[in-house]
Write a protein that holds these residues in place. Structure first.
Motif, PDB file in Angstrom:
ATOM      1  N   LEU A 260      21.207  -7.565   3.513  1.00  0.00           N
ATOM      2  CA  LEU A 260      20.787  -6.675   2.433  1.00  0.00           C
ATOM      3  C   LEU A 260      19.408  -7.022   1.905  1.00  0.00           C
ATOM      4  N   VAL A 261      19.151  -8.312   1.719  1.00  0.00           N
ATOM      5  CA  VAL A 261      17.861  -8.749   1.158  1.00  0.00           C
ATOM      6  C   VAL A 261      16.709  -8.363   2.084  1.00  0.00           C
ATOM      7  N   THR A 262      16.902  -8.562   3.395  1.00  0.00           N
ATOM      8  CA  THR A 262      15.865  -8.211   4.379  1.00  0.00           C
ATOM      9  C   THR A 262      15.605  -6.708   4.378  1.00  0.00           C
ATOM     10  N   MET A 263      16.679  -5.917   4.313  1.00  0.00           N
ATOM     11  CA  MET A 263      16.522  -4.465   4.288  1.00  0.00           C
ATOM     12  C   MET A 263      15.840  -3.996   3.008  1.00  0.00           C
ATOM     13  N   GLN A 264      16.163  -4.651   1.894  1.00  0.00           N
ATOM     14  CA  GLN A 264      15.496  -4.317   0.630  1.00  0.00           C
ATOM     15  C   GLN A 264      14.007  -4.600   0.723  1.00  0.00           C
ATOM     16  N   SER A 265      13.649  -5.734   1.332  1.00  0.00           N
ATOM     17  CA  SER A 265      12.228  -6.083   1.499  1.00  0.00           C
ATOM     18  C   SER A 265      11.514  -5.053   2.369  1.00  0.00           C
ATOM     19  N   SER A 266      12.201  -4.602   3.439  1.00  0.00           N
ATOM     20  CA  SER A 266      11.621  -3.591   4.326  1.00  0.00           C
ATOM     21  C   SER A 266      11.423  -2.269   3.597  1.00  0.00           C
ATOM     22  N   LEU A 267      12.390  -1.908   2.755  1.00  0.00           N
ATOM     23  CA  LEU A 267      12.280  -0.660   1.996  1.00  0.00           C
ATOM     24  C   LEU A 267      11.156  -0.723   0.969  1.00  0.00           C
ATOM     25  N   VAL A 268      10.992  -1.883   0.339  1.00  0.00           N
ATOM     26  CA  VAL A 268       9.895  -2.055  -0.623  1.00  0.00           C
ATOM     27  C   VAL A 268       8.555  -1.945   0.102  1.00  0.00           C
ATOM     28  N   MET A 269       8.473  -2.529   1.311  1.00  0.00           N
ATOM     29  CA  MET A 269       7.246  -2.424   2.110  1.00  0.00           C
ATOM     30  C   MET A 269       6.982  -0.965   2.506  1.00  0.00           C
ATOM     31  N   LEU A 270       8.043  -0.259   2.879  1.00  0.00           N
ATOM     32  CA  LEU A 270       7.919   1.160   3.229  1.00  0.00           C
ATOM     33  C   LEU A 270       7.435   1.968   2.034  1.00  0.00           C
ATOM     34  N   GLN A 271       7.990   1.667   0.880  1.00  0.00           N
ATOM     35  CA  GLN A 271       7.580   2.339  -0.349  1.00  0.00           C
ATOM     36  C   GLN A 271       6.106   2.087  -0.649  1.00  0.00           C
ATOM     37  N   THR A 272       5.655   0.870  -0.392  1.00  0.00           N
ATOM     38  CA  THR A 272       4.247   0.515  -0.601  1.00  0.00           C
ATOM     39  C   THR A 272       3.338   1.325   0.304  1.00  0.00           C
ATOM     40  N   HIS A 273       3.732   1.504   1.570  1.00  0.00           N
ATOM     41  CA  HIS A 273       2.938   2.305   2.508  1.00  0.00           C
ATOM     42  C   HIS A 273       2.875   3.771   2.075  1.00  0.00           C
ATOM     43  N   ILE A 274       3.986   4.286   1.544  1.00  0.00           N
ATOM     44  CA  ILE A 274       4.003   5.678   1.075  1.00  0.00           C
ATOM     45  C   ILE A 274       3.048   5.858  -0.100  1.00  0.00           C
ATOM     46  N   ILE A 275       3.049   4.885  -1.015  1.00  0.00           N
ATOM     47  CA  ILE A 275       2.137   4.936  -2.159  1.00  0.00           C
ATOM     48  C   ILE A 275       0.693   4.849  -1.679  1.00  0.00           C
ATOM     49  N   ASN A 276       0.436   3.978  -0.695  1.00  0.00           N
ATOM     50  CA  ASN A 276      -0.913   3.856  -0.144  1.00  0.00           C
ATOM     51  C   ASN A 276      -1.381   5.161   0.488  1.00  0.00           C
ATOM     52  N   TYR A 277      -0.444   5.874   1.119  1.00  0.00           N
ATOM     53  CA  TYR A 277      -0.766   7.175   1.720  1.00  0.00           C
ATOM     54  C   TYR A 277      -1.257   8.145   0.644  1.00  0.00           C
ATOM     55  N   ALA A 278      -0.558   8.163  -0.493  1.00  0.00           N
ATOM     56  CA  ALA A 278      -0.951   9.036  -1.608  1.00  0.00           C
ATOM     57  C   ALA A 278      -2.310   8.614  -2.170  1.00  0.00           C
ATOM     58  N   LYS A 279      -2.518   7.307  -2.277  1.00  0.00           N
ATOM     59  CA  LYS A 279      -3.791   6.793  -2.794  1.00  0.00           C
ATOM     60  C   LYS A 279      -4.952   7.136  -1.859  1.00  0.00           C
ATOM     61  N   LEU A 280      -4.700   7.043  -0.549  1.00  0.00           N
ATOM     62  CA  LEU A 280      -5.739   7.373   0.425  1.00  0.00           C
ATOM     63  C   LEU A 280      -6.112   8.852   0.353  1.00  0.00           C
ATOM     64  N   THR A 281      -5.110   9.697   0.128  1.00  0.00           N
ATOM     65  CA  THR A 281      -5.373  11.137   0.000  1.00  0.00           C
ATOM     66  C   THR A 281      -6.317  11.411  -1.167  1.00  0.00           C
ATOM     67  N   ILE A 282      -6.099  10.717  -2.280  1.00  0.00           N
ATOM     68  CA  ILE A 282      -6.989  10.863  -3.444  1.00  0.00           C
ATOM     69  C   ILE A 282      -8.385  10.337  -3.109  1.00  0.00           C
ATOM     70  N   LEU A 283      -8.427   9.178  -2.426  1.00  0.00           N
ATOM     71  CA  LEU A 283      -9.710   8.557  -2.088  1.00  0.00           C
ATOM     72  C   LEU A 283     -10.553   9.458  -1.185  1.00  0.00           C
ATOM     73  N   PHE A 284      -9.899  10.175  -0.262  1.00  0.00           N
ATOM     74  CA  PHE A 284     -10.622  10.973   0.729  1.00  0.00           C
ATOM     75  C   PHE A 284     -10.832  12.429   0.301  1.00  0.00           C
ATOM     76  N   ILE A 285     -10.562  12.755  -0.951  1.00  0.00           N
ATOM     77  CA  ILE A 285     -10.739  14.139  -1.423  1.00  0.00           C
ATOM     78  C   ILE A 285     -12.121  14.715  -1.091  1.00  0.00           C
ATOM     79  N   PRO A 286     -13.220  13.961  -1.284  1.00  0.00           N
ATOM     80  CA  PRO A 286     -14.549  14.538  -0.970  1.00  0.00           C
ATOM     81  C   PRO A 286     -14.703  14.961   0.487  1.00  0.00           C
ATOM     82  N   THR A 287     -14.004  14.278   1.395  1.00  0.00           N
ATOM     83  CA  THR A 287     -14.143  14.624   2.814  1.00  0.00           C
ATOM     84  C   THR A 287     -13.551  15.994   3.129  1.00  0.00           C
TER      85      THR A 287
END
Length: 230
Positions: free
Chosen positions: A108-135
């Protein structure tokens, strides 16, 4: 004699109880894998489709860049958009790999860590979309050039460069100069360390993905249930 029989019965019951507990844990782990997989399957499919779309976009942009490499504004527009698609493609691949790596053999702990990492990547995706708005302002310019290159008469009236008297390039430059520094600041500001700020907290909660959040919530419930069966 009665004492020996009592001890034997006690040991027998204890062994049966341990077997039941092990079976219960195995059942919980099986449920864990099935439920988490079912919640993440739509996200997995979505990321696969995005990878296909991003790959096609990169190939088309590289072809456009090759054809217009001598024309600086168009070349830079293609490079900027290619950078966006390559970055998001890498991010999507990471999410796919994280989802694929989650299986029943992990605790369970390993899967929770993987899910938190996945969540971090999803947030980064949203942040990158904001960063690249001028393009994204490069889309109309590239679309206009493609119409000219292939002489698409049905769309001949769509010429953003001609209609803006060339000022579209100026608009792109101003957008880059103003929005890129703001985008970098936003990217750095939106972190879990700044969760005390309401706007950061709201952005993370809204962009982190409901499927992953539900999977994390389910794992917490399983962890509590597993703890209670011991």
């Amino acid at each position: 004699m009665e004492l020996d029989e009592l001890k034997t019965m006690w040991l027998s019951n204890d062994e049966k109880l341990e077997k039941r507990l092990r079976l219960n844990e195995q059942n919980i782990e099986l449920i864990q894998a099935q439920k988490v997989a079912s919640k993440l399957t739509p996200l997995y499919r979505q990321r696969v489709i995005e990878c296909i779309f991003h790959s096609i976009a990169i190939v088309l942009l590289i072809g456009f860049l090759y054809k217009n490499i001598s024309q600086f504004p168009y070349a830079m527009s293609a490079i900027a958009l290619s950078a966006f698609y390559i970055t998001t493609l890498i991010n999507a691949f990471r999410q796919i790999n994280l989802i694929k790596d989650m299986d029943v053999n992990k605790d369970l702990v390993t899967m929770q860590s993987s899910l938190v990492m996945l969540q971090t990547h999803i947030i980064n995706y949203a942040k990158l979309t904001i960063l690249f708005i001028p393009t994204f302002l490069a889309y109309p310019a590239i679309f206009t050039k493609v119409i000219k290159d292939y002489d698409i008469k049905a769309l001949a009236d769509f010429d953003i460069i001609a209609k803006s008297n060339g000022s579209w390039w100026t608009l792109e430059m101003v957008a880059f100069i103003i929005l890129i520094p703001l985008g970098i600041w936003f990217y750095k500001e939106v972190t879990y360390k700044n969760m005390d700020k309401k706007w950061v907290r709201n952005f993370i909660q809204k962009s982190s993905g409901t499927r992953v959040a539900k999977a994390l919530e389910f794992l917490k419930e399983l962890q509590s249930l597993k703890h209670n069966t011991r």
